[in-house]
Design a protein around this motif. Structure first.
Motif, PDB file in Angstrom:
ATOM      1  N   PRO A  31       0.819  -1.493   0.035  1.00  0.00           N
ATOM      2  CA  PRO A  31      -0.140   0.016  -0.188  1.00  0.00           C
ATOM      3  C   PRO A  31       0.571   1.595   0.022  1.00  0.00           C
ATOM      4  O   PRO A  31       2.165   1.745   0.475  1.00  0.00           O
ATOM      5  N   LYS A  32       0.966   2.259  -0.974  1.00  0.00           N
ATOM      6  CA  LYS A  32       1.290   3.366  -0.704  1.00  0.00           C
ATOM      7  C   LYS A  32       0.045   4.803  -0.615  1.00  0.00           C
ATOM      8  O   LYS A  32       0.881   5.563  -0.201  1.00  0.00           O
ATOM      9  N   SER A  33      -0.688   4.434   0.056  1.00  0.00           N
ATOM     10  CA  SER A  33      -1.411   5.695   0.175  1.00  0.00           C
ATOM     11  C   SER A  33      -1.538   5.668   1.774  1.00  0.00           C
ATOM     12  O   SER A  33      -2.155   5.011   2.132  1.00  0.00           O
ATOM     13  N   THR A  39      -6.735   5.711   7.656  1.00  0.00           N
ATOM     14  CA  THR A  39      -8.243   4.742   7.538  1.00  0.00           C
ATOM     15  C   THR A  39      -7.521   3.639   8.956  1.00  0.00           C
ATOM     16  O   THR A  39      -8.611   3.373  10.020  1.00  0.00           O
ATOM     17  N   ALA A  40      -6.622   2.839   8.434  1.00  0.00           N
ATOM     18  CA  ALA A  40      -6.220   1.696   9.344  1.00  0.00           C
ATOM     19  C   ALA A  40      -5.902   1.719  10.505  1.00  0.00           C
ATOM     20  O   ALA A  40      -6.216   0.904  11.917  1.00  0.00           O
ATOM     21  N   ARG A  41      -5.071   2.456  11.327  1.00  0.00           N
ATOM     22  CA  ARG A  41      -5.331   3.340  11.968  1.00  0.00           C
ATOM     23  C   ARG A  41      -6.296   4.155  12.915  1.00  0.00           C
ATOM     24  O   ARG A  41      -6.808   3.648  13.762  1.00  0.00           O
ATOM     25  N   TYR A  42      -7.850   4.373  12.306  1.00  0.00           N
ATOM     26  CA  TYR A  42      -8.719   4.893  13.019  1.00  0.00           C
ATOM     27  C   TYR A  42      -9.391   3.465  13.187  1.00  0.00           C
ATOM     28  O   TYR A  42     -10.162   3.558  14.540  1.00  0.00           O
ATOM     29  N   CYS A  43      -9.491   2.837  12.566  1.00  0.00           N
ATOM     30  CA  CYS A  43     -10.087   1.558  13.008  1.00  0.00           C
ATOM     31  C   CYS A  43     -10.008   0.344  13.526  1.00  0.00           C
ATOM     32  O   CYS A  43     -10.758  -0.082  14.496  1.00  0.00           O
ATOM     33  N   LEU A  44      -7.839   0.843  13.572  1.00  0.00           N
ATOM     34  CA  LEU A  44      -6.995  -0.421  14.486  1.00  0.00           C
ATOM     35  C   LEU A  44      -7.936   0.158  16.207  1.00  0.00           C
ATOM     36  O   LEU A  44      -7.897   0.101  16.700  1.00  0.00           O
ATOM     37  N   ALA A 150      -0.665  -5.272   7.145  1.00  0.00           N
ATOM     38  CA  ALA A 150      -1.804  -6.207   7.793  1.00  0.00           C
ATOM     39  C   ALA A 150      -3.421  -6.088   7.535  1.00  0.00           C
ATOM     40  O   ALA A 150      -3.889  -6.848   6.600  1.00  0.00           O
ATOM     41  N   ILE A 151      -3.827  -5.418   8.385  1.00  0.00           N
ATOM     42  CA  ILE A 151      -4.871  -4.176   8.230  1.00  0.00           C
ATOM     43  C   ILE A 151      -6.011  -4.253   7.051  1.00  0.00           C
ATOM     44  O   ILE A 151      -6.301  -4.357   6.162  1.00  0.00           O
ATOM     45  N   ILE A 152      -4.239  -3.401   6.286  1.00  0.00           N
ATOM     46  CA  ILE A 152      -4.698  -2.754   4.789  1.00  0.00           C
ATOM     47  C   ILE A 152      -5.289  -3.763   3.917  1.00  0.00           C
ATOM     48  O   ILE A 152      -6.907  -4.423   3.355  1.00  0.00           O
ATOM     49  N   LYS A 153      -4.932  -5.015   3.334  1.00  0.00           N
ATOM     50  CA  LYS A 153      -4.783  -5.844   2.844  1.00  0.00           C
ATOM     51  C   LYS A 153      -5.789  -7.142   3.441  1.00  0.00           C
ATOM     52  O   LYS A 153      -6.877  -7.324   2.516  1.00  0.00           O
ATOM     53  N   ALA A 154      -6.355  -6.830   4.804  1.00  0.00           N
ATOM     54  CA  ALA A 154      -7.245  -7.940   4.908  1.00  0.00           C
ATOM     55  C   ALA A 154      -8.281  -6.689   4.744  1.00  0.00           C
ATOM     56  O   ALA A 154      -9.255  -8.011   4.116  1.00  0.00           O
ATOM     57  N   TYR A 155      -8.536  -6.021   5.437  1.00  0.00           N
ATOM     58  CA  TYR A 155      -9.890  -4.813   4.438  1.00  0.00           C
ATOM     59  C   TYR A 155     -10.145  -4.412   3.288  1.00  0.00           C
ATOM     60  O   TYR A 155     -11.286  -4.994   2.453  1.00  0.00           O
TER      61      TYR A 155
END
Length: 161
Positions: A31-33, A39-44, A150-155
Motif C-alpha cells: 500500500p502506498k496511500s 484509515t487503518a489506524r482509525y479502524c485499529l 496487514a490490516i489494509i490488506k485484510a480489509y
C-alpha cells in the motif's frame, strides 16, 4: 471392484483462482496511500476501543481466556485489556469476541456477512505472536506500519469479496 492406483489419487487439484489472487495480493501488494494507513489506524483504534469497553460485560468476558483455566503460553499472543497470553488462534478468537461484542450492532452495510473489524482479531494476535517470538529469538519485532499494512490488506481482501 477395480483397483485404484494410489499415485493417480494423490494428485493435488488446481488451486482456485480467487485463492491464488488473494495470496498474491497478500504476499506482494505494498500500500502506498497515506489515507489507507490513516484509515487503518482509525479502524485499529475503534476496534480496540470497542474491545476494551466490551470487557465491562460479564456475558462477554466469560467467553474469554484459555480453554484450561490458568494456562498461559509463554510466547503467546496477548488479549488487550486482560492478563491472557494465549496461542495465536485462541487469542484471535478472544480479540475477535471483544471487538465484535459492541461492533455487532453498528451499521456497516447492514446486509453484509461480515464486518471489517472481524479481521482485527486474527491480524493483531498473529502480529503480537510473531513479534514476541522474534524477540525471544533475538530478532526485531514487527512494526506498527507492518501491522497497519496487514490490516489494509485484510480489509481490501474482504472488501473485494
Amino acid at each position: 471392484m477395480a483397483l485404484h492406483n494410489a499415485v493417480d489419487e494423490n494428485i493435488r487439484p488446481t488451486m482456485d483462482e480467487a485463492l491464488l489472487a488473494m495470496a498474491d495480493y497478500a504476499a506482494h501488494f505494498v500500500p502506498k496511500s497515506e489515507l489507507a494507513y490513516q484509515t487503518a489506524r482509525y479502524c485499529l483504534m475503534d476496534a480496540l476501543g470497542c474491545g476494551i469497553l466490551a470487557l465491562r460485560y460479564p456475558a462477554c468476558t466469560k467467553l474469554l481466556g484459555p480453554i484450561v483455566p490458568g494456562t498461559t503460553v509463554p510466547v503467546g499472543a496477548r488479549v488487550p485489556g486482560t492478563n491472557y497470553f494465549l496461542d495465536p488462534i485462541l487469542a484471535a478468537f478472544n480479540i475477535g469476541t471483544i471487538v465484535r461484542w459492541l461492533d455487532f450492532n453498528d451499521t456497516w452495510l447492514a446486509a453484509e456477512w461480515g464486518h471489517p473489524s472481524d479481521n482485527i482479531g486474527g491480524v493483531l494476535s498473529l502480529a503480537d505472536y510473531i513479534s514476541r517470538k522474534n524477540i525471544s529469538e533475538g530478532k526485531k519485532p514487527l512494526t506498527v506500519e507492518e501491522l497497519l499494512t496487514a490490516i489494509i490488506k485484510a480489509y481490501e481482501i474482504q472488501g473485494g469479496l
